[in-house]
Design an enzyme around this catalytic site. Structure first.
Site: not given
Length: 310
Positions: A30, A32, A64-65, A223, A249
């Site tokens: 990931d 962020d 996911n951003n 995700k 995270d």
């Protein structure tokens, strides 16, 4: 290691560290909350990725951003001193394009998402409908003119939209009445951590409204979507999922995703999950194999692991 009791990577014995480092060839991470947050960077996190690359591990970032473009991610990595190629960054808009190509999708798409997300699909050649992008008069006549039309929409896509409105959801729901209309989701996060101990509502609850209203399960290309996992395994040619380490995270997004894909999992406490939340978690699907304060611990681990081989 007994499942259900994740260990801190820096508390592993020398032999356990060696086995851990030797147990994976590829890292999916990931961004962020792991490399940076909205404004600040996680101290020395990039050192962990640099150490992984020096150790011969293949690193790919899965975020996911989609509000931040791949190019913006690459530039920010460069500012932090880490070279990351565009093909090393995956986000939902890009994943949806690959999925639509794989199923040879043809047709009109109604989309609820950010401008950068829409741009990725338009550049890939897909025809999009969106809006309304202005407030409507508060009357049923005005609403009816907005949400009812005869456009042959064959897919509804929903991701983060900072200007989400009730008419957009209502319009999407009307299109989903067609039996051949797909519902495709990007990011599923129910909460988005924006600062320490500060979360805002994410896109997940809004996508859930469409799932419930339409009685249709979404195809999820963020995700922890199973469709995203299948796509990554196919396009990255992952033949041995157990030799992949998923780093993230968030328990519900990153760790659940890694678990259902058959990857090893490493939770970092630099973003959306605290040590107290990890210790309180009891679901095996959400418990990581390992945890660390941040990816910076990986650099320390690899440094010591490397010395132990000498």
């Amino acid at each position: 290691m007994e499942r259900g009791k994740p260990q801190h990577i820096l508390q592993l014995s020398e032999e356990q560290r060696r086995r851990f480092v030797d147990s994976f060839d590829r890292v999916l991470s990931d961004i962020d909350g792991v490399v940076w947050s909205l404004e600040s960077s996680v101290p020395r996190a990039v050192d962990g990725y640099a150490a992984l690359q020096r150790a011969g591990k293949d690193v790919v970032f899965v975020t996911n951003n989609s509000v931040r473009t791949v190019e913006q991610c690459v530039r920010r990595f460069e500012k932090l001193g880490l070279h990351v190629a565009p093909q090393q960054v995956w986000h939902p808009a890009q994943s949806i394009v690959l999925y639509l190509r794989d199923i040879q999708f043809e047709g009109l798409i109604y989309i609820i998402a950010s401008a950068p997300f829409k741009a990725v699909l338009r550049e890939a050649g897909y025809q999009l409908l969106d809006g309304p992008n202005e407030f409507i008069e508060e009357s049923y006549d005005s609403l009816a003119k907005t949400i009812f039309d005869r456009q042959p929409v064959r897919a509804v896509i929903i991701d983060v939209d900072f200007n989400l409105t009730s008419p957009k959801l209502l319009r999407a729901h009307m299109y989903l009445r067609h039996p051949e209309c797909l519902l495709i989701g990007g990011a599923t996060d129910r909460l988005l951590p924006v600062a320490k101990d500060v979360n805002i509502i994410g896109p997940g609850p809004f996508a859930s409204i469409l799932v419930e209203a339409s009685s249709q399960q979404a195809l999820t290309l963020g995700k922890p979507g199973r469709e995203l996992g299948e796509l990554l395994i196919k396009h990255l040619k992952i033949s041995e999922p157990h030799r992949v380490l998923m780093v993230g995270d968030m328990l519900a997004q990153d760790i659940r995703f890694g678990r259902q894909c058959g990857f090893q999992t490493l939770l970092v406490l630099s973003g959306g999950c605290s040590l107290e939340q990890l210790q309180a978690e009891t679901s095996p699907d959400l418990l990581p194999d390992y945890y660390a304060d941040s990816v910076a611990d990986v650099a320390q681990l690899l440094g010591e692991a490397a010395k132990s081989h000498v």
